[in-house]
Design an enzyme around this catalytic site. Structure first.
Site, PDB file in Angstrom:
ATOM      1  CE  LYS A   1      17.848 -23.659  13.765  1.00 50.59           C
ATOM      2  NZ  LYS A   1      17.674 -24.749  12.781  1.00 50.59           N
TER       3      LYS A   1
HETATM    4  C1  LIG Z   1      16.914 -24.595  11.621  1.00 50.29           C
HETATM    5  C2  LIG Z   1      17.178 -25.528  10.484  1.00 50.29           C
HETATM    6  C3  LIG Z   1      16.732 -25.244   9.167  1.00 50.29           C
HETATM    7  C4  LIG Z   1      15.895 -24.017   8.848  1.00 50.29           C
HETATM    8  O1  LIG Z   1      16.642 -22.827   8.931  1.00 50.29           O
HETATM    9  P1  LIG Z   1      15.897 -21.403   9.026  1.00 50.29           P
HETATM   10  O2  LIG Z   1      16.984 -20.438   9.294  1.00 50.29           O
HETATM   11  O3  LIG Z   1      14.915 -21.524  10.160  1.00 50.29           O
HETATM   12  O4  LIG Z   1      15.210 -21.174   7.728  1.00 50.29           O
HETATM   13  C5  LIG Z   1      17.076 -26.117   8.156  1.00 50.29           C
HETATM   14  N1  LIG Z   1      17.772 -27.234   8.401  1.00 50.29           N
HETATM   15  C6  LIG Z   1      18.207 -27.548   9.645  1.00 50.29           C
HETATM   16  C7  LIG Z   1      18.958 -28.828   9.843  1.00 50.29           C
HETATM   17  C8  LIG Z   1      17.932 -26.715  10.728  1.00 50.29           C
HETATM   18  O5  LIG Z   1      18.347 -27.033  11.957  1.00 50.29           O
END
Ligand SMILES: *Cc1c(COP(=O)(O)O)cnc(C)c1O
Length: 469
Positions: free
Chosen positions: A113
């Site tokens: 993120k």
């Molecule tokens: C947020 C997250 C996801 C999921 O991603 P999306 O964009 O919500 O599908 C997967 N793995 C990790 C470690 C995350 O922080």
């Protein structure tokens, strides 16, 4: 470039008009009017670009109302080796011929993120300064999103973050990561309750429209278009890393929750990136896997969400899914509105018997589902076969990749978090703790800055008012 709402109720709006918004005014999601088309000659030209230069090329196709020189500077300041650990920003490593790992979790909070959020922080700061406005970001987190937002916005002008988290319920590492921030514009509120209580408080505060406008309350949630936009870049970057010619095709496997990450892959494919498969990897919270297998989308409701060992994928519904459905129904907003009326009313929509479902595979989508036992097995297997330690979310993606790989087409697994963040399951699988990046050793011993508060919207409102101007 202008943006439309998936539900048809927003006049064409340029990028900066959707940047600071969550939902469109009609409850839909912002989508670019068209997908810029990238031909083979452009791919060849982009192949040699550095990450920040590639990011500028891609982002500037979608952002036509920020001066190019400013945008280039914001992008270059965001994607640096100092913040992401290497000049490659998102390096690719090979597990075995034809199977690759795309490393997205070398940013400040050790999860993917950061890649979008770090750019978002700079874009927000710039846009607010232009308007002479400020913003109080209010959010609820059970881990990754909140810390990524805080690290992106710490020290920025014109923005504060008020982040609610369930008191004493996050891992020691996650708690320390957030609470050790000493920046004056970061406020950690540890709520006496569970994550759902935090979310309810955020909803209650946001539904008080007078308070919301009086105190300039905003969000950085996963439906923000700019977050998705920033994530398109690394699909191109990975494509160039594993191919030699722009005639080759590549598949991606994506650990998925709110469908943001894999939706960025969908956009990259719609732009002309030669993608074969996009594997939507889920855990026990398998709303998406069920849809891609059966055409039936059934939201689970709060109580139906299972707590798993890949917690960042624990969702009841996938908030970005509406973006893909918009494309699937040939961008007919009336159809999208109708389908979401069904979802709001009955908790589900069923496309199984429609011509639309037959078209899903044409978009390259496949899916998979994992359990805790699968994660443990995959972490062990990846370690034994390739000498690499992966986290639980990445393990879910690798399981899907192994199921959906095609001969002769490279498969890229997106690594979405560092194993150090989810040490318990790694210890269960390998009998030892994952290594922690040097800059995070001793994190739990740092002084922490947070406020314990009741799960009470009025108390949170009073706190915000007392700490804003
Ligand atoms: C947020 C997250 C996801 C999921 O991603 P999306 O964009 O919500 O599908 C997967 N793995 C990790 C470690 C995350 O922080």
């Amino acid at each position: 470039m202008n943006y439309l709402s998936t539900r048809g109720g927003m006049p064409p709006t340029p990028f900066t008009g959707v940047l600071l918004e969550g939902l469109a005014p009609d409850g839909g999601l912002a989508m670019p009017e068209t997908y810029p088309q990238i031909d083979a000659a452009t791919l060849d030209r982009w192949r040699g670009l550095t990450y920040p230069d590639l990011a500028f090329e891609i982002v500037s196709l979608f952002v036509t109302d920020i001066p190019a020189s400013t945008l280039r500077e914001l992008v270059r300041d965001t994607y640096t080796a100092a913040v992401f650990g290497s000049d490659e920003i998102t390096p690719v490593s090979e597990l075995e011929p034809g199977l690759h790992l795309l490393h997205l979790s070398n940013g400040p909070t050790l999860a993917f993120k950061d890649i979008a959020m770090q750019l978002l922080g700079r874009l927000f700061e710039w846009a607010l300064a232009q308007r002479g406005e400020h913003l109080n970001i209010l959010g609820a987190t059970s881990g990754d999103t909140g810390s990524a937002a805080e690290y992106a916005i710490r020290g920025r002008h014109g923005i504060r973050v008020f982040m609610l988290s369930p008191h004493d319920r996050m891992s020691a590492f996650q708690t320390a990561q957030m609470f050790s921030l000493q920046d004056e514009n970061i406020f950690n509120l540890a709520v006496r309750g569970v994550f759902d209580d935090c979310q309810d408080v955020v909803k209650a505060v946001s539904n008080d429209l007078d308070f919301k406008s009086r105190w300039h309350i905003g969000t950085v949630n996963s439906i923000n278009w700019a977050r998705l936009l920033a994530q398109i870049v690394y699909y191109f970057k990975a494509y160039f890393a594993v191919t030699r010619s722009s005639a080759e095709r590549v598949s991606f496997s994506v650990p998925s929750g709110n469908f943001g990450n894999v939706c960025a892959g969908h956009v990259a494919r719609m732009m002309g990136l030669p993608v074969s498969r996009l594997v939507v990897a889920t855990n026990e919270n398998d709303v998406l896997d069920e849809f891609f297998r059966t055409g039936h989308y059934r939201v689970r409701g709060g109580a139906g969400v299972k707590q798993t060992s890949s917690p960042s994928m624990d969702i009841s519904k996938a908030s970005n899914f509406e973006r893909f459905i918009f494309d699937l129904v040939e961008r007919d907003p009336d159809r999208v509105r109708g389908l979401w009326r069904d979802i709001d009313h009955d908790g589900d929509m069923n496309l199984a018997a429609t011509p639309y479902f037959a078209r899903v595979a044409d978009f390259g989508f496949r899916s998979s589902r994992s359990t805790h036992a699968d994660r443990v097995t995959t972490i062990r297997r990846v370690h034994a076969d390739f000498g690499v330690v992966v986290d639980t979310h990445t393990a879910d993606g690798i399981k899907g990749a192994l199921e959906q790989r095609e001969a002769g087409i490279p498969m890229v697994c997106l690594e979405t978090a560092q194993p150090a963040k989810f040490a318990d399951t790694v210890r269960e699988a390998l009998g030892r703790d994952p290594e922690r990046p040097a800059r995070y050793r001793g994190l739990e011993a740092l002084p922490q800055r947070f406020e314990v508060i009741d799960a009470d919207a009025d108390a949170v409102k009073r706190y915000i008012a007392a700490h804003s101007d």
